[in-house]
Write an enzyme that holds these catalytic residues in place. Structure first.
Site, PDB file in Angstrom:
ATOM      1  N   HIS A 187       6.136  -5.318 -19.514  1.00  0.00           N
ATOM      2  CA  HIS A 187       6.599  -4.357 -18.507  1.00  0.00           C
ATOM      3  C   HIS A 187       6.347  -2.914 -18.969  1.00  0.00           C
ATOM      4  CE1 HIS A 187       9.603  -4.024 -14.951  1.00  0.00           C
ATOM      5  NE2 HIS A 187       8.737  -3.015 -14.933  1.00  0.00           N
TER       6      HIS A 187
ATOM      7  N   GLU B  11      13.596 -10.905 -17.596  1.00  0.00           N
ATOM      8  CA  GLU B  11      13.034 -10.137 -18.705  1.00  0.00           C
ATOM      9  C   GLU B  11      14.122  -9.790 -19.715  1.00  0.00           C
ATOM     10  OE1 GLU B  11      11.049  -6.732 -17.050  1.00  0.00           O
ATOM     11  OE2 GLU B  11       9.601  -7.948 -15.938  1.00  0.00           O
TER      12      GLU B  11
ATOM     13  N   MET C 233       0.841  -1.202   0.000  1.00  0.00           N
ATOM     14  CA  MET C 233       0.000   0.000   0.000  1.00  0.00           C
ATOM     15  C   MET C 233       0.875   1.252   0.000  1.00  0.00           C
ATOM     16  SD  MET C 233      -2.994   1.240  -0.291  1.00  0.00           S
ATOM     17  CE  MET C 233      -3.895  -0.314  -0.321  1.00  0.00           C
ATOM     18  N   GLY C 234       1.686   1.359  -1.064  1.00  0.00           N
ATOM     19  CA  GLY C 234       2.446   2.585  -1.285  1.00  0.00           C
ATOM     20  C   GLY C 234       1.622   3.539  -2.137  1.00  0.00           C
ATOM     21  N   ARG C 235       2.308   4.429  -2.829  1.00  0.00           N
ATOM     22  CA  ARG C 235       1.611   5.409  -3.659  1.00  0.00           C
ATOM     23  C   ARG C 235       0.745   4.745  -4.714  1.00  0.00           C
ATOM     24  NH1 ARG C 235       6.907   7.075  -3.111  1.00  0.00           N
ATOM     25  NH2 ARG C 235       7.290   9.091  -2.100  1.00  0.00           N
ATOM     26  N   ILE C 236       1.322   3.742  -5.409  1.00  0.00           N
ATOM     27  CA  ILE C 236       0.575   3.076  -6.479  1.00  0.00           C
ATOM     28  C   ILE C 236      -0.554   2.244  -5.889  1.00  0.00           C
ATOM     29  CG2 ILE C 236       0.738   1.442  -8.388  1.00  0.00           C
ATOM     30  CD1 ILE C 236       3.694   2.321  -8.681  1.00  0.00           C
TER      31      ILE C 236
ATOM     32  N   SER D  13       4.486  -5.323 -10.145  1.00  0.00           N
ATOM     33  CA  SER D  13       5.590  -4.825  -9.307  1.00  0.00           C
ATOM     34  C   SER D  13       6.924  -5.270  -9.896  1.00  0.00           C
ATOM     35  CB  SER D  13       5.418  -5.310  -7.868  1.00  0.00           C
ATOM     36  OG  SER D  13       5.311  -6.724  -7.803  1.00  0.00           O
ATOM     37  N   ARG D  14       7.405  -6.420  -9.492  1.00  0.00           N
ATOM     38  CA  ARG D  14       8.614  -7.019 -10.036  1.00  0.00           C
ATOM     39  C   ARG D  14       8.385  -8.521 -10.164  1.00  0.00           C
ATOM     40  NH1 ARG D  14       9.911  -2.647 -11.423  1.00  0.00           N
ATOM     41  NH2 ARG D  14      11.866  -1.512 -11.023  1.00  0.00           N
TER      42      ARG D  14
END
Length: 323
Positions: free
Chosen positions: A287, A268, A156-159, A238-239
């Site tokens: 991505h 990737e 629950m960060g900015r994104i 995310s990753r």
């Protein structure tokens, strides 16, 4: 007087460099699609004062030891798992990233991927392209509803907060798990904090928005997929390293979970023979989370502003510091 040298590891629009050209000598890898070879990056960095790099560049301790003279490495991404930040900090090299400017664009893509996966959009498009649409039928390519379902956001960060705001428009119940409680998000958006296992157990949509760290590597593993509902849809923007791709493939193939939408992968780029591409219940993207013209330009400009600040003897706008 010789200008400080800035090396840019991918071809970018030259007009973005114009505000800085009087102060710096820019050198740039001439390819926009292909990453700079490591040997060329090492050679160019020896003469540079700052480097503007992409997430494709591995800035490890060996590279930093060779180039301890660098004043700043500006990473064109929010995540910085491609850089040994701790080693850079020890050597007095600033590392910066690009938060904030890509938040809304990445949240747009996250929700677009969720919707495309849930409603089988790419599968339906291919259905027509393959000339398979002969008649209307009541359950043709029937997907999953989004409205009034439960979304579980891990990170629950900015994104994460921006995705949660979008979910409110679909009248979704919003659960989240984070390393620390986000009381402001709970108050502003109406999200509910739950333990990770509870989120997996109760969510119809599980969204990975965590950075890749030692703690989050393969967070979404066999046990996690087993914990999810059979009707659950997993979304990762995310990753790729936050998920165990083999375990995810097996969960999708066996019906342990319903579907997945992926913008990232463990290694990737992936090729067309990647196992996940063979599954009808998986939507895969290359991505492109922050890939809008405006946002990518803003990310580059923020990198340049950070470099400019450091080379002018000031603190950068968005430093990455590891305690």
């Amino acid at each position: 007087m010789t200008k400080p040298i800035i090396y840019i590891t991918r071809k970018i629009p030259v007009e973005l460099l114009k505000p800085y050209e009087d102060r710096y000598d820019f050198r740039m890898w001439p390819e926009s699609e292909t990453p700079v070879p490591r040997e060329i990056l090492r050679r160019e960095a020896r003469e540079a004062d700052g480097v503007l790099c992409m997430l494709t560049e591995k800035i490890d301790e060996a590279f930093l030891s060779e180039n301890a003279h660098l004043q700043i490495i500006a990473n064109m991404a929010v995540g910085y798992d491609n850089i040994n930040v701790e080693a850079a900090n020890r050597k007095g090299i600033w590392v910066t990233n690009t938060p904030d400017v890509l938040t809304e664009t990445t949240a747009d893509l996250t929700f677009a991927l969720l919707m495309a996966t849930a409603r089988r959009v790419t599968e339906a498009s291919d259905y027509i392209k393959e000339d398979r649409w002969k008649n209307w039928s009541p359950f043709l390519l029937a997907g999953s509803d989004i409205h009034h379902k439960t979304i579980g956001i891990v990170g629950m960060g900015r994104i994460g907060k921006a995705v949660a705001k979008r979910a409110t428009g679909f009248n979704m119940s919003i659960l989240y798990h984070n390393r620390t409680r986000k009381h402001q998000a709970e108050k502003e958006v109406g999200v509910t904090y739950v333990p990770f296992e509870t989120l997996l157990d109760e969510s119809d949509y599980v969204i990975s928005l965590v950075p890749l760290t030692k703690e989050t590597k393969h967070l979404f593993n066999e046990a996690a997929f087993q914990k999810m509902k059979e009707s659950a849809i997993f979304i990762n923007v995310s990753r790729g390293g936050t998920m165990d791709e083999i375990a995810l493939y097996e969960a999708l193939q066996s019906g342990e979970i319903k579907a997945a939408g992926l913008d990232v992968f463990e290694e990737e780029p992936i090729s067309s023979d990647h196992p996940l591409l063979k599954l009808d219940n998986t939507v895969c993207l290359p991505h492109i989370g922050s890939s809008s013209m405006k946002t990518r330009s803003q990310m580059i400009t923020l990198c340049l502003d950070n470099i400019d600040a450091v080379l002018q003897g000031q603190q950068p706008k968005t430093p990455v510091r590891i305690e």
